[in-house]
Scaffold this active site. Sequence first.
Site, short mmCIF file in Angstrom:
data_model
loop_
_atom_site.label_atom_id
_atom_site.label_comp_id
_atom_site.label_asym_id
_atom_site.label_seq_id
_atom_site.Cartn_x
_atom_site.Cartn_y
_atom_site.Cartn_z
N TRP A 42 7.37 0.55 2.96
CA TRP A 42 7.61 1.15 2.29
C TRP A 42 9.19 2.05 2.09
CZ3 TRP A 42 8.53 6.20 1.41
CH2 TRP A 42 8.54 7.65 2.32
N SER B 274 13.20 5.99 -14.18
CA SER B 274 12.24 6.58 -14.77
C SER B 274 12.21 8.01 -13.98
CB SER B 274 11.14 6.50 -14.46
OG SER B 274 9.81 6.92 -14.49
N SER B 275 12.29 8.36 -12.27
CA SER B 275 12.12 9.15 -12.46
C SER B 275 13.40 10.19 -12.26
CB SER B 275 11.90 9.46 -10.25
OG SER B 275 11.07 9.00 -10.08
N SER C 94 -2.46 26.73 -7.05
CA SER C 94 -2.03 27.11 -7.34
C SER C 94 -2.78 28.19 -8.55
CB SER C 94 -0.84 27.92 -6.97
OG SER C 94 0.08 27.54 -5.91
N GLU D 89 11.90 13.26 -0.31
CA GLU D 89 10.06 12.65 -1.27
C GLU D 89 8.75 13.27 -1.53
OE1 GLU D 89 10.30 10.86 -3.59
OE2 GLU D 89 8.43 10.04 -3.31
N THR E 204 6.43 26.96 4.99
CA THR E 204 4.95 26.40 4.17
C THR E 204 3.97 27.13 4.83
OG1 THR E 204 6.33 24.26 5.06
CG2 THR E 204 3.76 23.51 4.56
N HIS F 97 14.64 14.38 11.93
CA HIS F 97 13.75 13.90 12.19
C HIS F 97 12.38 12.49 12.71
CE1 HIS F 97 11.37 16.09 9.30
NE2 HIS F 97 10.71 15.05 8.62
N HIS F 98 13.08 11.45 11.22
CA HIS F 98 12.88 10.26 11.22
C HIS F 98 12.75 9.39 12.12
CE1 HIS F 98 9.12 11.14 7.70
NE2 HIS F 98 10.98 12.12 7.19
N ARG G 202 1.85 1.12 14.73
CA ARG G 202 1.43 1.09 13.89
C ARG G 202 2.15 -0.10 13.50
NH1 ARG G 202 5.81 5.78 10.96
NH2 ARG G 202 4.96 4.15 8.80
N ASP H 11 7.06 20.86 -27.18
CA ASP H 11 7.28 19.14 -26.23
C ASP H 11 8.34 19.26 -25.58
OD1 ASP H 11 6.95 16.48 -26.38
OD2 ASP H 11 6.37 16.16 -27.70
N TYR I 116 8.16 16.16 0.14
CA TYR I 116 8.26 17.05 -0.91
C TYR I 116 8.32 17.17 -2.21
CZ TYR I 116 8.77 19.76 3.54
OH TYR I 116 8.33 20.50 4.62
N HIS J 42 12.74 12.46 3.52
CA HIS J 42 12.32 13.43 3.44
C HIS J 42 11.57 14.33 2.45
CE1 HIS J 42 10.04 16.61 5.99
NE2 HIS J 42 10.69 17.34 5.49
N HIS K 137 0.83 -1.11 -0.01
CA HIS K 137 -0.22 0.27 0.07
C HIS K 137 1.25 1.09 -0.05
CE1 HIS K 137 -3.03 3.34 0.91
NE2 HIS K 137 -1.88 3.43 2.54
N LYS L 132 2.76 29.69 2.48
CA LYS L 132 2.17 29.69 1.10
C LYS L 132 0.57 29.66 1.70
CE LYS L 132 5.38 27.43 -1.70
NZ LYS L 132 5.02 27.91 -2.45
C1 HEM Z 1 5.09 21.45 8.01
C2 HEM Z 1 5.58 20.19 7.62
C3 HEM Z 1 5.77 19.21 8.36
C4 HEM Z 1 7.02 18.59 9.29
C5 HEM Z 1 6.72 19.11 10.13
C6 HEM Z 1 7.10 17.16 9.40
C7 HEM Z 1 7.65 16.20 10.34
C8 HEM Z 1 7.28 15.07 10.27
C9 HEM Z 1 8.23 14.02 11.51
C10 HEM Z 1 8.78 14.61 12.66
C11 HEM Z 1 8.07 13.14 11.11
C12 HEM Z 1 8.50 11.70 11.71
C13 HEM Z 1 7.75 11.25 12.58
C14 HEM Z 1 7.83 9.54 13.52
O1 HEM Z 1 8.05 9.06 12.42
O2 HEM Z 1 8.36 10.42 14.51
C15 HEM Z 1 7.10 13.16 10.08
C16 HEM Z 1 6.81 12.14 9.22
C17 HEM Z 1 6.11 11.77 8.16
N1 HEM Z 1 5.76 12.78 7.06
FE1 HEM Z 1 6.03 14.99 8.00
N2 HEM Z 1 5.81 16.27 8.24
C18 HEM Z 1 5.41 17.73 7.46
C19 HEM Z 1 4.66 17.68 6.04
C20 HEM Z 1 5.04 16.34 5.41
C21 HEM Z 1 5.01 16.65 4.92
C22 HEM Z 1 4.55 18.12 3.32
C23 HEM Z 1 4.53 14.76 4.25
C24 HEM Z 1 4.56 14.71 2.90
C25 HEM Z 1 3.07 15.00 1.91
C26 HEM Z 1 4.85 14.44 4.66
C27 HEM Z 1 4.89 12.86 5.35
C28 HEM Z 1 5.53 12.47 5.74
C29 HEM Z 1 5.55 10.74 6.05
C30 HEM Z 1 5.01 9.89 4.65
C31 HEM Z 1 5.70 10.35 6.89
C32 HEM Z 1 5.87 9.43 7.77
C33 HEM Z 1 7.65 8.23 7.22
C34 HEM Z 1 6.68 6.65 7.93
O3 HEM Z 1 7.66 7.07 8.76
O4 HEM Z 1 6.52 6.30 7.30
N3 HEM Z 1 5.43 15.19 6.54
N4 HEM Z 1 6.73 14.17 9.69
CU LIG Z 2 9.90 14.07 7.61
#
Ligand code: HEM
Ligand SMILES: [Cu+2]
Lengths: 638, 104, 238
Positions: free
Chosen positions: A144, A174-175, A273, A260, A333, A307-308, A455, A109, A262, A258, A80, A336
């Site tokens: 993932w 590809s990307s 926009s 990614e 962010t 931060h992850h 999770r 093109d 964005y 990270h 998923h 915006k």
């Molecule tokens: C305001 C901006 C953002 C902040 C401050 C932020 C902060 C964080 C932090 C600290 C985590 C880690 C949490 C943890 O695993 O303990 C996290 C996880 C995640 N964030 Fe964000 N994030 C932001 C925006 C976004 C955006 C724009 C996306 C995607 C479009 C996103 C997608 C994710 C994903 C997919 C995870 C989980 C990854 C995983 O463990 O599988 N975040 N975010």
């Molecule tokens: Cu992140």
Amino acid sequence: MATIAAPTQAGKPDAYSNTTGIWSWIATTDHKRIGTLYLWTALFFFLVGGLEAVIIRTQLMRPNMGFVSADTYNQLFTMHGTTMVFLAIMPLSAAFFNFLIPLQIGARDVAFPRLNAFSYWVYLLGGIFLTVPILFHVAPNGGWFGYAPLTSNQFSPGNNIDFWVIGLQVLGVSSLAAAFNFITTIINMRAPGMTLMRMPMFTWMSFVVQFLLILAFPPITVALVFLIMDRFFGTTFYAIAAGADPLLWQHLFWVFGHPEVYILILPAFGLVSEILPTFSKKPLFGYNVMVYSGIMIGFLGFGVWAHHMFAVGMGAVADTIFSMMTMLIAIPTGVKIFNWIATMWAGEIRFTVAMKFAIALIGMFTIGGISGVMHSSPPADLQQTDTYFIVAHFHYVLFGGSIMGILGGIYFYFPKMTGRFMDERLGNWHFWGTFVGMNLTFFPMHFSGLYGMPRRVYRYDAGQGWDLFNLMSTYGTYLIAVSTLFFVWNFVRSRTRGAVAGSDPWGAGTLEWSIPSPPPEYNFAQLPEVSSRYPLWDLKDPAKTAGIDHSHADAMTITDAHAVPVHEETERFTAKELGIPMPLPTAKPLFTAVGLMTMFSGLPFLRNDMFAVAMTLTIGGACMLIGGLYAWLTSPLE
Amino acid sequence: MSDDAKHATETHHPTGNQYLKIAIILTVITAIEVWAYYIPALVASPLFNPALIIMSALKFAIVVLYYMHIKFDHSLFRLLFTASLILAMCTGTALMFLFGVFKL
Amino acid sequence: MASHAAAALHSASGADAGHQNGHEHHHYTTTGLDNRKIAIWAFLGSECMLFASLISTYLIYKGKSIVGPYPTTEWVNEAGKVFKPILDIPTTSASTAVLLMSSFAMVLALQAVQLKGKEIAATASWWERIQRSSQFWLAATAFLGATFLGFQAYEFTSFVHEGLTLKTNLFGSTFFTLTGFHGAHVTVGVLWLMSLLWIDRTRGLGPKDELVVDICALYWHFVDVVWIVIFTLVYLIS
Ligand code: HEM
Ligand SMILES: [Cu+2]
């Protein structure tokens, strides 16, 4: 020369050109057709990923359900996530890059039409390679993010992870290929007068994304190469017993990971926009700031990856730096979000379905952003990490942000792509179902998470205070699934039966709306000469753009003899009639892509002691790849 | 306009003999690096690593500036490459810090 | 000819004038630069990240191997025998010099292509004359590149004889992967150069092909530059 049939009637949606049939798609080098292929393929994978989600949620509906086994569950949540990120959202964005960027900048093109076809075919083949195993119950099952050493041979001896490493490696090709292409296109194919600071915001955000792609994919490529080497050739990159560091994968992955996220959100930001100004009848508020904040997000996005990893114990210094950087990134962010609100402020708002999705993005993304800032603080994160709270966060940004933006983009650009509107009534059912459904699904996850539900568990005991929240989430998912059916029906039906749309059905201001819908193969009969950000509003309603910059004095402005001031094109001719050279159709990119995929698909056989098969596939694929490349590079483009 | 650009760069391009000089400089720097490697007193010095890194960076810069003629080419190329290079170096350095390669 | 309106558009745009006179059609580009050159620079930028990740990993794992052979320090096997550090500096210095020289040959190849067709004084020295031979310099570059690969093959085999393989320890894994990646890049470069040489021999490369050669040259120098970094960080530094 031969006489030519009467010009095609403007507004008569007759596909993209007079060539049809399967071969015209296989050999196409037209960015609009490639965009269409991306769109269909990615929507298909979106449905696959959605189906997986439905099964996951059904299993979690009540405590101790036995709908699927633990192993199946692992495969489902892994696929998923992988599907949604790499096979649905990224390629949906790519569909818009392909279709829109050349139109928005006034090009005929992309810079490298055949490379563009190659990117699509590699994506398709990689997607199939990654997806088919689930039908045989051997799908990847390591999450993932595929944390090694969990995904190394020692802990994942089967073929499952093989499909994942190889699939992602191939999708990376590809990307990357697409990103080089679009960087070049945006730098070098802009129409006369289309300065950087006049580019539509979607093109700008896409531009930033292409840089994120070329700089973020190499680290994961390296991480995957190490894993491939470990799994097939016995190296020790992730072998703890040999002294390897268990954090190597995590760091390399999140250095990519990270940026990614964005990559996943910025195209959606770009789409809204475009939508918001159109349906507010006002230029985008604070264009410059929007551009700079987009660049800022892209730039800071490379400095927050750890931060992850707050839970792994990096030490106080590292935690502090990454925490501060993460809080910092919330600023551009937030900028915006305020700019979008200010764009709507005092506007003449029309609540079309596209507009509703765009507004929903603002609200839902904000919720996700706020929970993001919450876990940017390490002490808070230690409570939240690996719980459903994180799942709630990233679904608010990814579903509430990326998917909402992309769906809005589809409703908005469907008339340009097909010459017909999507049905607004069905669209409203889709919107409200999705909007209510996603909140019902993901909002309760904040609570189940804070109450401690981890999770990636396939079942849980009753009596921990999670039951109600899980039940709500599951019903929400069903609601999303049902409303998605409205979308599918609407999408498929409107192609042939929707109300006919003219070249500028919404009264929008950017270049792509100055040409017929669907656009002719050459896009612009003459290169337009652009003198402002909303050339079409200048033409039709100058009052609207009176307040924005129209300067002609710009070093990047190069007037070309072929260019004419922007006007609305209504007549349609063939490229031949206009003497415009078009790239020739060719299947060589497909052939080359098949070679690449074949080459990589030899690897899993090594594990099963089928050395001869592995060698045959690898060497055969390599020969196809090299041969295909030579044939491609030595044949003329047009 | 493109022709103008081309002319401007052509006149500044180094000639064959200048290229030869650059090649000699590169070889000499390499020779110094290898020579230093064989002098135990130098290797023991705390300046050994920094000195080697500076020499290697110098060679890097010379090749990119002259052989890859980024010095004479459109500034866009310089921007594309340097920005990526800086990001790559920062990321690599940050990773090494995180894994404790450098002691604070 | 085309229909009425089309014809009008046609002449207004003037887009086909060049075509019908048999000119090569030049696409309009915003910056006046060639697309391919922008793409190759973006590609090289991306490659910086690739090699930065590889080299960082090598350095992160340096000194973390549990068993020998070690790159720059002595090691003892189970039987108590003492071995010298495995890296062979003299040989690698030679291969480094070879790669540097190949870059020199490459710039002269590009120059020769640019100057093709220009007159050369009757009194020109052999050095001035040889500078005009693109085939010579392309062949020289490819040959030096192949020589570098030969050195690498020698190095790899001798390491294997001394008991270092991909699987032996972290050093083996990181070393072979990093230098192998670089070697793969050199291999692609050699194939590319040989293709150019082949084109030069069959139809001749001239000033109009400058860009094609330039792009290959940029790639080739980049591969050289990466080696400059690897040589210092992997072989020399302590
Ligand atoms: C305001 C901006 C953002 C902040 C401050 C932020 C902060 C964080 C932090 C600290 C985590 C880690 C949490 C943890 O695993 O303990 C996290 C996880 C995640 N964030 Fe964000 N994030 C932001 C925006 C976004 C955006 C724009 C996306 C995607 C479009 C996103 C997608 C994710 C994903 C997919 C995870 C989980 C990854 C995983 O463990 O599988 N975040 N975010
Ligand atoms: Cu992140």
